[in-house]
Design a protein around this motif. Structure first.
Motif, PDB file in Angstrom:
ATOM      1  N   LEU A 104       0.860  -1.085  -0.208  1.00  0.00           N
ATOM      2  CA  LEU A 104      -0.441  -0.125  -0.109  1.00  0.00           C
ATOM      3  C   LEU A 104       0.529   1.262   0.121  1.00  0.00           C
ATOM      4  O   LEU A 104       2.155   1.694   1.242  1.00  0.00           O
ATOM      5  CB  LEU A 104      -1.320   0.345   1.505  1.00  0.00           C
ATOM      6  N   THR A 105       0.588   2.322  -0.980  1.00  0.00           N
ATOM      7  CA  THR A 105       1.650   3.398  -1.562  1.00  0.00           C
ATOM      8  C   THR A 105       1.507   4.205  -0.893  1.00  0.00           C
ATOM      9  O   THR A 105       2.361   5.282  -1.013  1.00  0.00           O
ATOM     10  CB  THR A 105       1.694   3.161  -3.373  1.00  0.00           C
ATOM     11  N   GLY A 106       0.557   4.355   0.074  1.00  0.00           N
ATOM     12  CA  GLY A 106       0.254   6.155   1.045  1.00  0.00           C
ATOM     13  C   GLY A 106      -0.494   6.727   0.300  1.00  0.00           C
ATOM     14  O   GLY A 106      -1.360   6.436  -0.504  1.00  0.00           O
ATOM     15  N   THR A 107      -1.430   7.292   1.633  1.00  0.00           N
ATOM     16  CA  THR A 107      -2.346   8.258   0.666  1.00  0.00           C
ATOM     17  C   THR A 107      -2.219   9.449   0.304  1.00  0.00           C
ATOM     18  O   THR A 107      -1.980  10.311   1.425  1.00  0.00           O
ATOM     19  CB  THR A 107      -3.577   8.064   2.195  1.00  0.00           C
ATOM     20  N   PRO A 108      -3.284  10.281  -0.256  1.00  0.00           N
ATOM     21  CA  PRO A 108      -2.844  11.922  -0.464  1.00  0.00           C
ATOM     22  C   PRO A 108      -4.044  12.222   0.859  1.00  0.00           C
ATOM     23  O   PRO A 108      -5.065  11.435   1.495  1.00  0.00           O
ATOM     24  CB  PRO A 108      -4.145  11.844  -1.489  1.00  0.00           C
ATOM     25  N   LYS A 109      -4.264  13.976   0.920  1.00  0.00           N
ATOM     26  CA  LYS A 109      -5.457  14.134   1.964  1.00  0.00           C
ATOM     27  C   LYS A 109      -6.905  14.141   1.687  1.00  0.00           C
ATOM     28  O   LYS A 109      -7.013  13.680   0.567  1.00  0.00           O
ATOM     29  CB  LYS A 109      -4.313  16.071   1.474  1.00  0.00           C
ATOM     30  N   GLY A 110      -7.632  14.610   2.430  1.00  0.00           N
ATOM     31  CA  GLY A 110      -8.359  14.199   2.345  1.00  0.00           C
ATOM     32  C   GLY A 110      -8.868  13.431   3.814  1.00  0.00           C
ATOM     33  O   GLY A 110     -10.414  13.245   3.167  1.00  0.00           O
ATOM     34  N   VAL A 111      -8.615  12.503   4.357  1.00  0.00           N
ATOM     35  CA  VAL A 111      -9.280  11.699   5.377  1.00  0.00           C
ATOM     36  C   VAL A 111      -9.532  12.185   6.042  1.00  0.00           C
ATOM     37  O   VAL A 111     -10.196  13.505   6.584  1.00  0.00           O
ATOM     38  CB  VAL A 111      -7.340  11.074   6.024  1.00  0.00           C
ATOM     39  N   SER A 112     -11.286  10.946   6.681  1.00  0.00           N
ATOM     40  CA  SER A 112     -11.783  11.367   7.291  1.00  0.00           C
ATOM     41  C   SER A 112     -12.727  10.928   8.557  1.00  0.00           C
ATOM     42  O   SER A 112     -12.280   9.273   7.556  1.00  0.00           O
ATOM     43  CB  SER A 112     -12.739  12.520   6.474  1.00  0.00           C
ATOM     44  N   SER A 113     -13.213  11.202   8.796  1.00  0.00           N
ATOM     45  CA  SER A 113     -14.756  10.157   9.885  1.00  0.00           C
ATOM     46  C   SER A 113     -15.322   9.542   9.389  1.00  0.00           C
ATOM     47  O   SER A 113     -16.152  10.148   8.493  1.00  0.00           O
ATOM     48  CB  SER A 113     -14.409   9.930  11.126  1.00  0.00           C
ATOM     49  N   VAL A 114     -15.346   8.117   9.213  1.00  0.00           N
ATOM     50  CA  VAL A 114     -16.994   7.611   8.981  1.00  0.00           C
ATOM     51  C   VAL A 114     -17.280   6.662  10.187  1.00  0.00           C
ATOM     52  O   VAL A 114     -16.524   6.363  11.256  1.00  0.00           O
ATOM     53  CB  VAL A 114     -16.563   5.921   8.144  1.00  0.00           C
ATOM     54  N   GLN A 115     -18.379   6.661  10.336  1.00  0.00           N
ATOM     55  CA  GLN A 115     -19.637   6.228  10.752  1.00  0.00           C
ATOM     56  C   GLN A 115     -20.709   4.431  10.464  1.00  0.00           C
ATOM     57  O   GLN A 115     -20.219   4.649   8.666  1.00  0.00           O
ATOM     58  CB  GLN A 115     -20.947   7.585  10.873  1.00  0.00           C
ATOM     59  N   GLU A 116     -21.437   4.140  10.970  1.00  0.00           N
ATOM     60  CA  GLU A 116     -21.652   2.762  10.661  1.00  0.00           C
ATOM     61  C   GLU A 116     -22.993   3.399   9.403  1.00  0.00           C
ATOM     62  O   GLU A 116     -23.407   4.311   9.905  1.00  0.00           O
ATOM     63  CB  GLU A 116     -22.884   2.494  12.289  1.00  0.00           C
ATOM     64  N   GLN A 117     -22.833   2.411   8.888  1.00  0.00           N
ATOM     65  CA  GLN A 117     -24.077   2.431   7.792  1.00  0.00           C
ATOM     66  C   GLN A 117     -23.380   3.547   6.962  1.00  0.00           C
ATOM     67  O   GLN A 117     -24.572   4.006   5.333  1.00  0.00           O
ATOM     68  CB  GLN A 117     -25.354   3.100   8.489  1.00  0.00           C
ATOM     69  N   ASP A 118     -22.546   4.117   7.056  1.00  0.00           N
ATOM     70  CA  ASP A 118     -21.667   5.171   5.680  1.00  0.00           C
ATOM     71  C   ASP A 118     -21.237   3.957   4.557  1.00  0.00           C
ATOM     72  O   ASP A 118     -21.652   3.066   4.687  1.00  0.00           O
ATOM     73  CB  ASP A 118     -20.701   5.945   6.443  1.00  0.00           C
ATOM     74  N   GLU A 119     -21.280   4.355   3.295  1.00  0.00           N
ATOM     75  CA  GLU A 119     -20.961   4.267   2.399  1.00  0.00           C
ATOM     76  C   GLU A 119     -20.343   4.261   1.936  1.00  0.00           C
ATOM     77  O   GLU A 119     -19.981   6.047   1.656  1.00  0.00           O
ATOM     78  CB  GLU A 119     -22.218   4.209   1.152  1.00  0.00           C
ATOM     79  N   LEU A 120     -18.785   3.960   1.545  1.00  0.00           N
ATOM     80  CA  LEU A 120     -17.738   4.339   0.512  1.00  0.00           C
ATOM     81  C   LEU A 120     -17.540   3.255  -0.666  1.00  0.00           C
ATOM     82  O   LEU A 120     -17.624   2.775  -1.268  1.00  0.00           O
ATOM     83  CB  LEU A 120     -16.342   3.660   1.663  1.00  0.00           C
ATOM     84  N   GLN A 121     -17.533   4.882  -1.532  1.00  0.00           N
ATOM     85  CA  GLN A 121     -17.599   4.306  -2.898  1.00  0.00           C
ATOM     86  C   GLN A 121     -15.396   5.136  -2.779  1.00  0.00           C
ATOM     87  O   GLN A 121     -15.414   6.436  -3.215  1.00  0.00           O
ATOM     88  CB  GLN A 121     -18.242   5.252  -4.493  1.00  0.00           C
ATOM     89  N   ALA A 122     -14.407   4.131  -3.769  1.00  0.00           N
ATOM     90  CA  ALA A 122     -13.779   4.841  -4.600  1.00  0.00           C
ATOM     91  C   ALA A 122     -13.143   4.130  -5.686  1.00  0.00           C
ATOM     92  O   ALA A 122     -13.888   3.288  -5.965  1.00  0.00           O
ATOM     93  CB  ALA A 122     -12.404   4.341  -4.102  1.00  0.00           C
TER      94      ALA A 122
END
Ligand SMILES: O=C(O)/C=C/C(=O)CC(=O)C(=O)O
Ligand SMILES: [Mg+2]
Length: 219
Positions: free
Chosen positions: A185-203
């Motif tokens: 895993l080569t690292g992440t750019p800025k913008g990391v944030s908190s997620v909650q139960e039932q959130d949907e993550l799309q990438a």
């Protein structure tokens, strides 16, 4: 290539080696110094989760963060692999999330303890389908994005990496021999944030891959 199918490398039980603070904008948003050498940590193979299964919130965090990252799948192992031939050891790529219990990581950092609880829990490494190497001719110049509930949170280019993929393969393999089926895993750019139960993550990586994961609590 062995008879095993590299497109299902996550079933092989090989190493997941993660690089941290590899984007200056992310190091700065977390108030870290820009590293002069790669920062490494590990996840176990039990961290893998595939689309269709949820990311499970660990019971001991109240601040789980997403980190979208390009993953490099090793096709040919080696030790002290020179930068000049490093890309010959790459079979392909995956889009990954380095799920991070940020509150736990902050506590570990303040106590000088390792990041294992923050980074290596079950389902802490959601991954996309395998992307053969030929589909990304220049992995040093692709755009990664991540949305939470359809709102864009991260959007960065791998051209912003401090340490390139050949540099990382050389650096890591001097210390930890790489094997077929390992993932970096080569690292992440800025913008990391908190997620909650039932959130949907799309990438996604435009034109190449998208993936969707729901966040849930272990029942
Ligand atoms: O040092 C910190 O506070 C946090 C570092 C990370 O979580 C590093 C990464 O995983 C990354 O940059 O992708
Ligand atoms: Mg990360």
């Amino acid at each position: 290539m062995s008879a095993r199918n590299i497109a299902r490398f996550w079933e092989w039980g090989k190493k997941i080696i993660c690089v941290g603070r590899n984007y200056a904008d992310h190091a700065i948003e977390l108030k870290n110094a820009i590293p002069s050498e790669p920062v490494l940590f590990l996840k176990p193979p039990s961290a893998y989760v595939r689309e269709g299964s949820p990311i499970l919130l660990p019971f001991y965090t109240s601040n789980l963060h997403h980190e979208v990252e390009l993953g490099v799948v090793i096709g040919k192992g080696g030790t002290a692999i020179p930068q000049s031939s490093a890309m010959e050891h790459v079979a392909g790529y995956v889009l990954c999330l380095d799920m991070t219990a940020r509150d736990v990581q902050d506590e570990c950092k303040s106590k000088g303890l390792p990041w294992t609880l923050a980074k290596a829990f079950n389902t802490s490494c959601p991954i996309s389908d395998f992307i053969p190497k030929e589909k990304i001719p220049d992995p040093g110049s692709i755009d990664l994005w991540l949305k939470v509930n359809h709102i864009v949170k991260q959007n960065g280019s791998t051209s912003q990496m401090i340490f390139s993929i050949p540099y990382l393969i050389n650096y890591i393999s001097e210390i930890i021999s790489l094997e077929e089926g390992d993932l970096i895993l080569t690292g992440t750019p800025k913008g990391v944030s908190s997620v909650q139960e039932q959130d949907e993550l799309q990438a996604g990586i435009d034109g190449i891959v998208t993936m969707t994961f729901k966040v849930d609590r272990k029942s």
